[in-house]
Design an enzyme around this catalytic site. Structure first.
Site, PDB file in Angstrom:
ATOM      1  N   HIS A 150       0.841  -1.210   0.000  1.00 26.69           N
ATOM      2  CA  HIS A 150       0.000   0.000   0.000  1.00 26.69           C
ATOM      3  C   HIS A 150       0.875   1.258   0.000  1.00 26.69           C
ATOM      4  O   HIS A 150       0.654   2.187  -0.778  1.00 26.69           O
ATOM      5  CB  HIS A 150      -0.916  -0.035   1.221  1.00 26.69           C
ATOM      6  CG  HIS A 150      -1.692   1.227   1.445  1.00 26.69           C
ATOM      7  ND1 HIS A 150      -2.985   1.383   1.009  1.00 26.69           N
ATOM      8  CD2 HIS A 150      -1.352   2.385   2.057  1.00 26.69           C
ATOM      9  CE1 HIS A 150      -3.403   2.598   1.333  1.00 26.69           C
ATOM     10  NE2 HIS A 150      -2.436   3.227   1.980  1.00 26.69           N
ATOM     11  N   GLU A 151       1.886   1.257   0.846  1.00 23.50           N
ATOM     12  CA  GLU A 151       2.729   2.455   0.982  1.00 23.50           C
ATOM     13  C   GLU A 151       3.559   2.702  -0.287  1.00 23.50           C
ATOM     14  O   GLU A 151       3.654   3.833  -0.761  1.00 23.50           O
ATOM     15  CB  GLU A 151       3.631   2.329   2.210  1.00 23.50           C
ATOM     16  CG  GLU A 151       2.868   2.323   3.544  1.00 23.50           C
ATOM     17  CD  GLU A 151       2.043   3.584   3.777  1.00 23.50           C
ATOM     18  OE1 GLU A 151       2.471   4.662   3.326  1.00 23.50           O
ATOM     19  OE2 GLU A 151       0.969   3.496   4.380  1.00 23.50           O
ATOM     20  N   HIS A 154       1.627   4.312  -3.046  1.00 28.45           N
ATOM     21  CA  HIS A 154       1.520   5.776  -2.990  1.00 28.45           C
ATOM     22  C   HIS A 154       2.692   6.423  -3.753  1.00 28.45           C
ATOM     23  O   HIS A 154       2.526   7.453  -4.392  1.00 28.45           O
ATOM     24  CB  HIS A 154       1.562   6.270  -1.536  1.00 28.45           C
ATOM     25  CG  HIS A 154       0.238   6.174  -0.805  1.00 28.45           C
ATOM     26  ND1 HIS A 154      -0.936   6.653  -1.312  1.00 28.45           N
ATOM     27  CD2 HIS A 154      -0.065   5.676   0.427  1.00 28.45           C
ATOM     28  CE1 HIS A 154      -1.924   6.451  -0.434  1.00 28.45           C
ATOM     29  NE2 HIS A 154      -1.421   5.850   0.628  1.00 28.45           N
ATOM     30  N   GLU A 213      -6.294   6.570  -1.276  1.00 30.88           N
ATOM     31  CA  GLU A 213      -6.195   5.401  -0.393  1.00 30.88           C
ATOM     32  C   GLU A 213      -6.675   4.140  -1.106  1.00 30.88           C
ATOM     33  O   GLU A 213      -6.037   3.093  -1.033  1.00 30.88           O
ATOM     34  CB  GLU A 213      -6.996   5.635   0.893  1.00 30.88           C
ATOM     35  CG  GLU A 213      -6.352   6.646   1.824  1.00 30.88           C
ATOM     36  CD  GLU A 213      -4.877   6.372   2.037  1.00 30.88           C
ATOM     37  OE1 GLU A 213      -4.528   5.208   2.289  1.00 30.88           O
ATOM     38  OE2 GLU A 213      -4.071   7.296   1.914  1.00 30.88           O
TER      39      GLU A 213
END
Ligand SMILES: [Zn+2]
Length: 484
Positions: A150-151, A154, A213
């Site tokens: 997820h990070e 980004h 997100e």
């Protein structure tokens, strides 16, 4: 429309300034749109990579300085435990970065921070921070891969730069409207421009934050799968997050994130896409979501064409030879049928002096050492579920008991991820690819060829994720073949 009357009083000069500003703004927007890698979404980008990098470098230095001032950085020299924690996190992080194809693009670095806050973050320059409070909730490498996927997503999607661009735009748009209002001599100008600011904040920026997100979740899921982690573990992870949250931990990480419920529903919907990458890690990441959908449709067509495979009924004297990492082959011969629990098992004598006892369905019931020591699984380790079918998935809680008296419980999960061609010693087989994990860590990948009636290739992974290659080199299982 009584208020409208007032706008009529707008001075021509102010009007033309506003038109000019809006015009230049739209030109700016048109020229500053670019596609997000993997999803293909168009995003506004008014900031260059260099600008973002230098901002991120400064944030990084400031942040690390404050972490060090509070003596909160976890150092390898602190204890063997600390060194192990750091190397474990680093391994997962680099697997994710490699899956994203970004190893060379940024100066990646992993900083572990001693803190009970369950948090992780990545700066746009590739600096990754993991707070130790996250580790019990991540629980295993797959859980950590869900967060780091997820990070890193980004970073790939340049969400930081997009957000800065939006803030710039919102400010320009807000100032433009405010300037027009001011020159219109409107008594309510201030109130109206404040309202415009709020509207832009809630109407533009916040929804984007949520969209970012979701996009990071979607991309992250593909990355963790491509890195070799079962993507469905992401759902388990968010479940644990929710449980921890309701038990009252501090949750800064989550305050800007969607609810875990929404998150899990979305992830469940995207799971089949991610499974494409779990099935085949060499598959390139998609250019956009349409390409991803097409890839999934192609995969489903191919999977639907896979045959129905039932377990072979073996007779005494059947054998197969396996070579581990190109070493001399080891023969496994079915020498007798023994009772195992309430059913009948096949006992294979292995030429290295050990024994493997399998059920008729090829589930592992017991492993016996040369010295008679044994490890027993209850229920038997179910590496296959018949008939084999692509997309089938099952998990078991297995009790592992040894002759030395130890007993522990492990969580096993098996996925039949693909039906594909596999080459073993120059010969091609069509095989079911089966991924198996233990406690969320990849344990093995197996290729079962229906034409042989057994696995022709097996990759096992040790606890550090290091693979070992096993190949079938010959067999006599109702029919025979020599691959030597
Ligand atoms: Zn996020």
């Amino acid at each position: 429309m009584k208020n409208g009357e007032k706008f009529k009083q707008t001075e021509p000069a102010a009007k033309s300034i506003m038109v000019a500003l809006l015009f230049s703004l739209s030109i700016l927007l048109l020229s500053a749109c670019q596609a997000v890698p993997i999803t293909g979404r168009q995003q506004v980008m008014l900031i260059s990579d260099d600008q973002v990098s230098s901002l991120a470098d400064r944030s990084y230095l400031d942040f690390v300085k404050s972490v060090d001032a509070q003596n909160r950085r976890l150092n390898e020299g602190e204890s063997p435990q600390a060194a192990q924690t750091i190397s474990g996190i680093r391994r997962v992080a680099y697997q994710i970065v490699d899956a994203a194809g970004l190893r060379g693009k940024y100066q990646w670095e992993v900083v572990v921070i001693k803190s009970d806050i369950p948090n992780a973050m990545v700066l746009p320059n590739g600096k990754i921070f993991v707070f130790t409070g996250l580790l019990p909730i991540a629980k295993n490498p797959a859980g950590l891969a869900a967060v780091l996927g997820h990070e890193v997503a980004h970073v790939i999607a340049r969400h930081g730069a997009e957000r800065m661009s939006q803030v710039l735009l919102v400010n320009v748009a807000g100032n433009t409207a405010a300037a027009a209002l001011q020159s219109a001599n409107n008594r309510n100008a201030q109130a109206i421009s404040a309202a415009i600011g709020l509207g832009l904040q809630y109407g533009v920026l916040l929804p984007y934050q949520r969209a970012h997100e979701s996009e990071a979740d979607r991309i992250g899921l593909l990355l963790m799968a491509k890195a070799g982690y079962d993507p469905s573990e992401a759902i388990e992870f968010w479940q644990r997050m929710e449980t921890a949250k309701t038990s009252g931990s501090r949750f800064e990480f989550l305050s800007t994130h969607p609810s875990e419920g929404t998150r899990r529903t979305q992830i469940a919907r995207w799971l089949p896409d991610a499974k494409l990458y779990y099935a085949d890690r060499s598959r390139p990441l998609p250019q956009n979501l349409i390409a991803l959908e097409q890839a999934r449709a192609d995969f489903n067509t191919q999977a639907a064409a896979s045959p129905i495979a039932q377990p072979l009924k073996l007779e005494k004297g059947s054998w197969y030879d396996f070579s581990r990492d190109r070493a001399n082959p080891v023969r496994h011969e079915l020498t007798e049928f023994v009772t195992c629990g309430t059913s009948e098992c096949m006992s294979f004598a292995v030429s290295d002096g050990t024994k493997r006892i399998l059920t008729r369905n090829f589930e592992t019931y017991e492993l016996r050492g040369r010295d008679g020591s044994w490890t027993r699984f209850s229920p038997a380790l179910s590496g296959y579920r018949w008939p084999l079918r692509v997309g089938a998935t099952w998990s078991d809680s297995v009790s592992v008991e040894t002759s030395s008296g130890s007993k522990r419980q492990v969580q096993t999960k098996v996925d039949i991820v693909n039906y594909e061609e596999v080459e073993v010693r120059g010969r091609k087989f069509l095989a079911f690819k089966i991924s198996r994990s233990i406690n969320g860590s990849r344990a093995s990948e197996v290729w079962y060829a229906p034409e042989v009636g057994y696995e022709v290739k097996l990759i096992t992974y040790n606890s550090a994720g290091v693979p070992s290659n096993n190949e079938m080199v010959g067999f006599n299982l109702n029919k025979s073949l020599d691959l030597e």
